[in-house]
Scaffold this active site. Structure first.
Site, mmCIF file in Angstrom:
data_model
loop_
_atom_site.group_PDB
_atom_site.id
_atom_site.type_symbol
_atom_site.label_atom_id
_atom_site.label_comp_id
_atom_site.label_asym_id
_atom_site.label_seq_id
_atom_site.Cartn_x
_atom_site.Cartn_y
_atom_site.Cartn_z
ATOM 1 N N GLY A 52 -24.623 3.178 5.297
ATOM 2 C CA GLY A 52 -23.951 3.645 4.080
ATOM 3 C C GLY A 52 -24.614 3.052 2.844
ATOM 4 C CE LYS A 60 -4.541 0.920 0.770
ATOM 5 N NZ LYS A 60 -5.747 0.139 0.550
ATOM 6 N N GLY A 66 -24.157 4.428 -0.760
ATOM 7 C CA GLY A 66 -22.822 4.423 -1.371
ATOM 8 C C GLY A 66 -22.726 3.444 -2.525
ATOM 9 C CG HIS A 67 -19.594 3.891 -5.443
ATOM 10 N ND1 HIS A 67 -19.062 4.982 -4.796
ATOM 11 C CD2 HIS A 67 -19.773 4.263 -6.719
ATOM 12 C CE1 HIS A 67 -18.934 5.967 -5.656
ATOM 13 N NE2 HIS A 67 -19.356 5.563 -6.838
ATOM 14 C CB VAL A 68 -20.126 -1.332 -1.502
ATOM 15 C CG1 VAL A 68 -20.355 -2.788 -1.143
ATOM 16 C CG2 VAL A 68 -18.725 -1.145 -2.061
#
Ligand code: NAD
Length: 356
Positions: free
Chosen positions: A180, A80, A183-185
């Site tokens: 959430g 990362k 959101g996208h997910v």
């Protein structure tokens, strides 16, 4: 500031500090393990109070990627990177190109992608300086938005938990509270849940965006703070990290916690606390690996949806194995997952050393 004695240092193979005066680049790349292949993991672009905070993030997140990637049985290691956001104005394209040169200096030991604060366009800038980049918006192997794949993995993970808790993987009437959800997910996950017959309760900062969930998925909206108090079967965190903490844990009236958010447990001990309360916990880095599975599909060359699908099937099985072991051994599922991940990495390192 120490590095090798740092509490988050876990025998990382390499830690690269990269600076570039002209563009203002200050980046740290953590290569935790290449035992199973090049270290893969996104680049975070963030305002850090100090380089010590940035180092901690790079060390912790790169170790986390090793665990996530090995549990998804991907032919990659874990890494990362973090870029400290410069103060004042800066040339974004030049900055990410400079970062690309740092990635290139690792000769393919690290492959970067987007993380918080980074867009596919930034990856185009990185690509000007190195081929060791993925998550590009277009091209032969561009895998696109990983969120649908993450959501499918999370749905499969929820189903694996439901099977352990009820003896059946029938989702009809199973009540799921999604944090959430806009959101996208979260949105894709609600689609899967609704099609499977689950009852959905949703919360999000963006309440307007939840109207779609009411219309399309028959969801019920609750206040974002009330999501912890719902009497449901599953709490699915799909927004923030550290949401299982001493302030929230006693409010949960659920049988399972299974969602997409990274680092859901504020501390490792929260896993034991969930277990003590009889709540099944799907370790976050196992259940949310769909995104990195999708990206690995891109790294392998020609993107093959059948390969991605098989990895998601395996994810469900791996999660089942962790939950079975946790139950049989009477130990927290997050501890079991960490142990399995470490053992797999050590095994891969030993075979790599033997082959050298
Ligand atoms: P997103 O930013 O699209 O969605 C997050 C949603 O959470 C937003 O709608 C936001 O309004 C909402 N939110 C923020 N704070 C909230 C709060 N206090 N209460 C209720 N809602 C709140 O992000 P995403 O891509 O959907 O990812 C969701 C989570 O899953 C993140 O933790 C991310 O790190 C993790 N994750 C995502 C992927 C992926 O493929 N996108 C892969 C692995 C892990």
């Amino acid at each position: 500031m120490s590095v090798l004695e740092h509490p988050s240092f876990d025998n990382h193979e390499k830690v690269l500090f990269a600076t570039d005066e002209k563009t203002g680049l200050k980046a740290i790349i953590g290569v935790h393990s290449t035992a199973r292949g090049p270290a893969c993991g996104g680049c975070r672009f963030w305002t850090y109070d100090s380089s010590a905070d940035a180092l901690d993030d790079a060390l912790r997140l790169s170790q986390g990627m090793s665990y996530k990637n090995v549990m998804a049985d991907l032919p990659i290691g874990g890494g990362k990177s973090v870029i400290m956001k410069p103060q004042g104005s800066f040339d974004r394209d030049a900055l990410f190109q400079a970062f690309g040169r740092a990635v290139d200096a690792l000769n393919g030991n690290y492959i970067t992608a987007e993380d918080v604060g980074v867009s596919p366009d930034d990856m185009v800038s990185v690509y000007k300086a190195t081929r060791h980049v993925t998550g590009l918006p277009e091209g032969k192997a561009a895998s696109g938005d990983p969120s649908p794949v993450t959501a499918e993995g999370v749905f499969r993970g929820i189903r694996a938990c439901v099977k352990r808790a009820t003896g059946s993987d029938d989702m009809t009437g199973i009540r799921v509270a999604v944090q959430g959800a806009a959101g996208h997910v979260g949105t894709y996950l609600c689609g899967h849940l609704s099609r499977a017959g689950a009852e959905i309760i949703v919360a999000d900062m963006n309440v307007d965006a939840l109207q779609k969930h009411v219309k399309e998925f028959g969801a019920t909206i609750v206040d974002k703070d009330a999501i912890y108090d719902q009497e449901v079967d599953v709490f699915a965190p799909c927004a923030l990290g550290s949401i299982i903490n001493p302030d929230t844990i006693d409010r949960l009236k659920v049988r399972m916690v299974a969602g997409a958010a990274n680092n859901q447990l504020a501390t490792r001990e929260m896993g034991a606390e969930l277990q003590r309360r009889g709540i099944l916990y799907a370790p976050d880095y196992v259940i949310n690996a769909g995104g990195i599975i999708n990206v690995t599909g891109e790294i392998r060359g020609d993107y093959d949806p059948a390969w991605v699908k098989q990895k998601l099937v395996n994810l469900e099985a791996t999660l089942g194995e962790i939950l079975d072991r946790a139950e049989n051994e009477g130990r927290p599922s997050n501890v079991i997952a960490d142990e399995m991940a470490r053992a797999r990495i050590e095994e891969a390192a030993a075979s790599k050393a033997a082959a050298a």
